[in-house]
Scaffold this motif. Sequence first.
Motif, PDB file in Angstrom:
ATOM      1  N   LEU A 153      42.419  54.484  81.387  1.00  0.00           N
ATOM      2  CA  LEU A 153      43.282  53.388  80.971  1.00  0.00           C
ATOM      3  C   LEU A 153      43.640  52.555  82.192  1.00  0.00           C
ATOM      4  N   GLU A 154      43.585  51.248  82.057  1.00  0.00           N
ATOM      5  CA  GLU A 154      43.910  50.373  83.187  1.00  0.00           C
ATOM      6  C   GLU A 154      44.728  49.187  82.717  1.00  0.00           C
ATOM      7  N   ALA A 155      45.862  48.964  83.371  1.00  0.00           N
ATOM      8  CA  ALA A 155      46.688  47.781  83.136  1.00  0.00           C
ATOM      9  C   ALA A 155      46.756  46.997  84.439  1.00  0.00           C
ATOM     10  N   GLY A 156      46.188  45.783  84.452  1.00  0.00           N
ATOM     11  CA  GLY A 156      46.188  44.976  85.676  1.00  0.00           C
ATOM     12  C   GLY A 156      47.591  44.588  86.089  1.00  0.00           C
ATOM     13  N   VAL A 157      48.354  44.073  85.133  1.00  0.00           N
ATOM     14  CA  VAL A 157      49.776  43.791  85.335  1.00  0.00           C
ATOM     15  C   VAL A 157      50.504  44.401  84.145  1.00  0.00           C
ATOM     16  N   GLY A 158      51.103  45.568  84.344  1.00  0.00           N
ATOM     17  CA  GLY A 158      51.762  46.252  83.244  1.00  0.00           C
ATOM     18  C   GLY A 158      51.715  47.753  83.408  1.00  0.00           C
ATOM     19  N   ASP A 159      51.885  48.468  82.298  1.00  0.00           N
ATOM     20  CA  ASP A 159      51.958  49.917  82.322  1.00  0.00           C
ATOM     21  C   ASP A 159      50.844  50.528  81.482  1.00  0.00           C
ATOM     22  N   ALA A 160      50.347  51.693  81.953  1.00  0.00           N
ATOM     23  CA  ALA A 160      49.367  52.476  81.212  1.00  0.00           C
ATOM     24  C   ALA A 160      49.899  53.888  81.077  1.00  0.00           C
ATOM     25  N   ASP A 161      49.832  54.439  79.867  1.00  0.00           N
ATOM     26  CA  ASP A 161      50.403  55.759  79.624  1.00  0.00           C
ATOM     27  C   ASP A 161      49.489  56.564  78.711  1.00  0.00           C
ATOM     28  N   LEU A 162      49.251  57.826  79.091  1.00  0.00           N
ATOM     29  CA  LEU A 162      48.467  58.764  78.293  1.00  0.00           C
ATOM     30  C   LEU A 162      49.303  60.011  78.084  1.00  0.00           C
ATOM     31  N   SER A 163      49.590  60.352  76.835  1.00  0.00           N
ATOM     32  CA  SER A 163      50.409  61.522  76.538  1.00  0.00           C
ATOM     33  C   SER A 163      49.666  62.448  75.577  1.00  0.00           C
ATOM     34  N   GLY A 164      50.024  63.745  75.657  1.00  0.00           N
ATOM     35  CA  GLY A 164      49.374  64.744  74.823  1.00  0.00           C
ATOM     36  C   GLY A 164      48.219  65.435  75.500  1.00  0.00           C
ATOM     37  N   PHE A 165      47.959  65.113  76.782  1.00  0.00           N
ATOM     38  CA  PHE A 165      46.874  65.714  77.549  1.00  0.00           C
ATOM     39  C   PHE A 165      47.436  66.274  78.858  1.00  0.00           C
ATOM     40  N   LYS A 166      46.869  67.386  79.301  1.00  0.00           N
ATOM     41  CA  LYS A 166      47.297  68.005  80.550  1.00  0.00           C
ATOM     42  C   LYS A 166      46.472  67.478  81.719  1.00  0.00           C
ATOM     43  N   ASP A 167      47.047  67.586  82.924  1.00  0.00           N
ATOM     44  CA  ASP A 167      46.360  67.235  84.176  1.00  0.00           C
ATOM     45  C   ASP A 167      45.892  65.785  84.186  1.00  0.00           C
ATOM     46  N   VAL A 168      46.773  64.901  83.798  1.00  0.00           N
ATOM     47  CA  VAL A 168      46.472  63.466  83.818  1.00  0.00           C
ATOM     48  C   VAL A 168      46.691  62.923  85.222  1.00  0.00           C
ATOM     49  N   GLU A 169      45.728  62.144  85.731  1.00  0.00           N
ATOM     50  CA  GLU A 169      45.840  61.523  87.047  1.00  0.00           C
ATOM     51  C   GLU A 169      46.297  60.071  86.890  1.00  0.00           C
TER      52      GLU A 169
END
Length: 202
Positions: A153-169
């Motif tokens: 996931l990439e946000a150039g100007v903003g926020d990116a969030d991934l939930s429900g997964f372990k070991d997220v970088e």
Amino acid sequence: MHIPAVLLTTLVISTSVVASEKVSLSDQHPVSANSQVELDIPVGELDIQVHDQPEVRYEVKIEEQDGNWFGSVDLSDVEVNVKHNDQRLYLSIDDDDIHQHWIIWLPSDANLEVDLGVGEVNIAGVQQNLMMEVGVGSVDVSLGAKNYHSIRLEAGVGDADLSGFKDVEQERSIVSQDVHWRGNGQYEVDIEVGVGDVDVHF
């Protein structure tokens, strides 16, 4: 009662504009297992969910963009551009002067690719490959399975969030954010938003 010609002309024009403010188009297309579904939308909203039918169904509501005071777009002429073969379905309305609100039902085994210029995307239940580029807007994805080998996931100007997964970088700069995750599954999620937020969850 005598109505001046100028006023009568104005009334006719106004009626024509109001009559064409909104148009709704709908259709369905059978697709094979593991087909590629591609959506190319300049400006609008996408609401996508899966179903248990071997077909793609859609309804798209169309209206003129705010600021088109002179009725420059004849909505009765707007059509969905469809390219369809056994393994690929492409849908698009290539017009920057209209706002499009798509409601789409996909088979659970479909692979999805979205290109949206400006707007919002909401997806529920996708289970296979998902590729998306959004210029300006927001993305919310609820995954229907965890069978993934890569999520980016990439946000150039903003926020990116991934939930429900372990070991997220996560990589965060002053205005941008990148999120990466690796697993042992089969499919891939790759979402890029130029300006805006992306939220993916299970």
